[in-house]
Design an enzyme around this catalytic site. Sequence first.
Site, short mmCIF file in Angstrom:
data_model
loop_
_atom_site.label_atom_id
_atom_site.label_comp_id
_atom_site.label_asym_id
_atom_site.label_seq_id
_atom_site.Cartn_x
_atom_site.Cartn_y
_atom_site.Cartn_z
N ASP A 217 -18.48 -15.09 -16.81
CA ASP A 217 -18.15 -15.11 -15.39
C ASP A 217 -17.90 -13.67 -14.94
OD1 ASP A 217 -18.34 -17.85 -15.58
OD2 ASP A 217 -16.19 -18.18 -15.72
N ARG A 282 -20.49 -35.63 -16.60
CA ARG A 282 -19.37 -34.72 -16.79
C ARG A 282 -19.15 -33.97 -15.49
NH1 ARG A 282 -18.95 -29.34 -18.70
NH2 ARG A 282 -16.78 -29.00 -19.34
C1 LIG Z 1 -17.83 -15.59 -6.98
C2 LIG Z 1 -18.86 -16.02 -7.66
C3 LIG Z 1 -18.92 -16.07 -9.14
C4 LIG Z 1 -20.24 -16.78 -9.42
C5 LIG Z 1 -21.07 -16.27 -8.28
C6 LIG Z 1 -20.13 -16.51 -7.09
O1 LIG Z 1 -20.55 -15.82 -5.93
C7 LIG Z 1 -20.01 -18.01 -6.79
C8 LIG Z 1 -20.44 -18.89 -7.99
C9 LIG Z 1 -20.04 -18.32 -9.33
C10 LIG Z 1 -20.87 -18.90 -10.48
C11 LIG Z 1 -20.36 -20.25 -11.01
C12 LIG Z 1 -21.28 -20.71 -12.16
C13 LIG Z 1 -21.58 -19.60 -13.18
C14 LIG Z 1 -21.94 -18.29 -12.43
C15 LIG Z 1 -22.42 -17.21 -13.42
C16 LIG Z 1 -22.95 -18.62 -11.35
O2 LIG Z 1 -24.15 -18.61 -11.46
O3 LIG Z 1 -22.27 -18.95 -10.18
C17 LIG Z 1 -20.79 -17.86 -11.56
C18 LIG Z 1 -20.90 -16.54 -10.79
C19 LIG Z 1 -20.32 -15.39 -11.59
O4 LIG Z 1 -19.20 -15.48 -12.12
O5 LIG Z 1 -21.04 -14.39 -11.69
O1 LIG Z 2 -18.79 -26.92 -16.84
C1 LIG Z 2 -18.26 -26.12 -17.59
O2 LIG Z 2 -17.55 -26.46 -18.53
C2 LIG Z 2 -18.50 -24.64 -17.40
C3 LIG Z 2 -18.60 -24.24 -15.96
C4 LIG Z 2 -18.73 -22.77 -15.81
O3 LIG Z 2 -18.87 -22.06 -16.77
C5 LIG Z 2 -18.68 -22.15 -14.48
O4 LIG Z 2 -18.62 -22.88 -13.45
O5 LIG Z 2 -18.69 -20.91 -14.43
FE LIG Z 3 -18.64 -19.94 -16.25
#
Ligand SMILES: C=C1C[C@]23C[C@@]1(O)CC[C@H]2[C@@]12CCC[C@@](C)(C(=O)O1)[C@H]2[C@@H]3C(=O)O
Ligand SMILES: O=C(O)CCC(=O)C(=O)O
Ligand SMILES: [Fe+2]
Length: 357
Positions: A217, A282
């Site tokens: 993240d 899930r």
């Molecule tokens: C604040 C943020 C982190 C995120 C990109 C975003 O703008 C909103 C969605 C977030 C998320 C959630 C799922 C995994 C992730 C890698 C993605 O594709 O969207 C994370 C983004 C991140 O942490 O880079």
């Molecule tokens: O679903 C999960 O356990 C992981 C979700 C996740 O990694 C995310 O939203 O960044």
């Molecule tokens: Fe994540």
Amino acid sequence: MPSIRPHPDFTSLRELPDSYAWNHQPDSDYPSSADAESVPIIDLTDPNAVQAIGHACKTWGVFQVINHGVPTHLFDMVESTSRDLFSLPVNQKLKAARSPDGISGYGFARISSFFSKLMWSEGFTIVGSPQEHFRQLWPHNYINHCDVIKEYKQEMKKLAGRLMCLMLGSLGITAEQDIKWAGPKADFNEASAALQLNYYPACPDPDRAMGLAAHTDSTLLTILYQNNTSGLQVLREGVGWIKVPPIPDALVINIGDLMHILSNASFPSVLHRAMVNRTCHRLSIAYLYGPSSSVKISPHPKLVGPSQPPLYRPVTWNEYLDTKAKHFNKALSWVRACVPLKGMVDVNEHNNSLKVG
Ligand SMILES: C=C1C[C@]23C[C@@]1(O)CC[C@H]2[C@@]12CCC[C@@](C)(C(=O)O1)[C@H]2[C@@H]3C(=O)O
Ligand SMILES: O=C(O)CCC(=O)C(=O)O
Ligand SMILES: [Fe+2]
């Protein structure tokens, strides 16, 4: 860049289409000790919580917390809102679709564009108020759902502030004195966040599918609620993918890339992924927590010295998110100061459906 593909109606698929079939590496690549290790569980009311958190952050980059003070009914409520959302007909959900250059709304995982295969999941991202999108989804009762999200975000913000103090405290950094942007009460009131609702439908061929591909993240920290179906896995270097089982009322806390930078690489941002299940769907809800938009995150001066040069250059969350959107798993290397880093995880090794180039 991202191609906009219509979302499938997962319930109508009886077989895994080839576009969803990932070429997973066999678990035998890793020693069998993978089953013997488990992510630390920390009781936030324990007087030694700071030390336990420091150890977990340094050695794992992830832990679960219990006795965190978030009322149980809030999890039930946010789960119910998420369930109501994902069980809407596809056409209804698409009324709240994330626009190609937008942040909030319904859609595929943002990281999808980096992979040649599709992920078996749906997501809904909330940045700021979800009101406009929720009004599209539920014209008559969107207000209740908005209230649930608002209350959940408030509780998560309080918990994230507490966790920041504990994590930084374990590094000898006091939020009041050493982190200006934490504010005079060290409550991190100006921080910002996104809420990501993830839904993983039951899958006819779970061993070949992927719910959410391996990623770190971009956050300082992430607070993850998961329902009672397992699926989350974290990568333990030299050991392999470790399951993070759902524990009633526990929350999973991940170190994100910005905390890795702030800690001058003392804390690793953990690589994680979500697998899917043949019979059970899930649900997970990630509270992605970072600094307010004007704050530049850089290795903290207390963790920098002649023998510990700063490993990264200062970066705001938005700059980092832009870098991540362009370079995904290479984003940290893009903000690296000109010092070679040893021992960095190569995410390519763990994502064999990653598009090359
Ligand atoms: C604040 C943020 C982190 C995120 C990109 C975003 O703008 C909103 C969605 C977030 C998320 C959630 C799922 C995994 C992730 C890698 C993605 O594709 O969207 C994370 C983004 C991140 O942490 O880079
Ligand atoms: O679903 C999960 O356990 C992981 C979700 C996740 O990694 C995310 O939203 O960044
Ligand atoms: Fe994540």
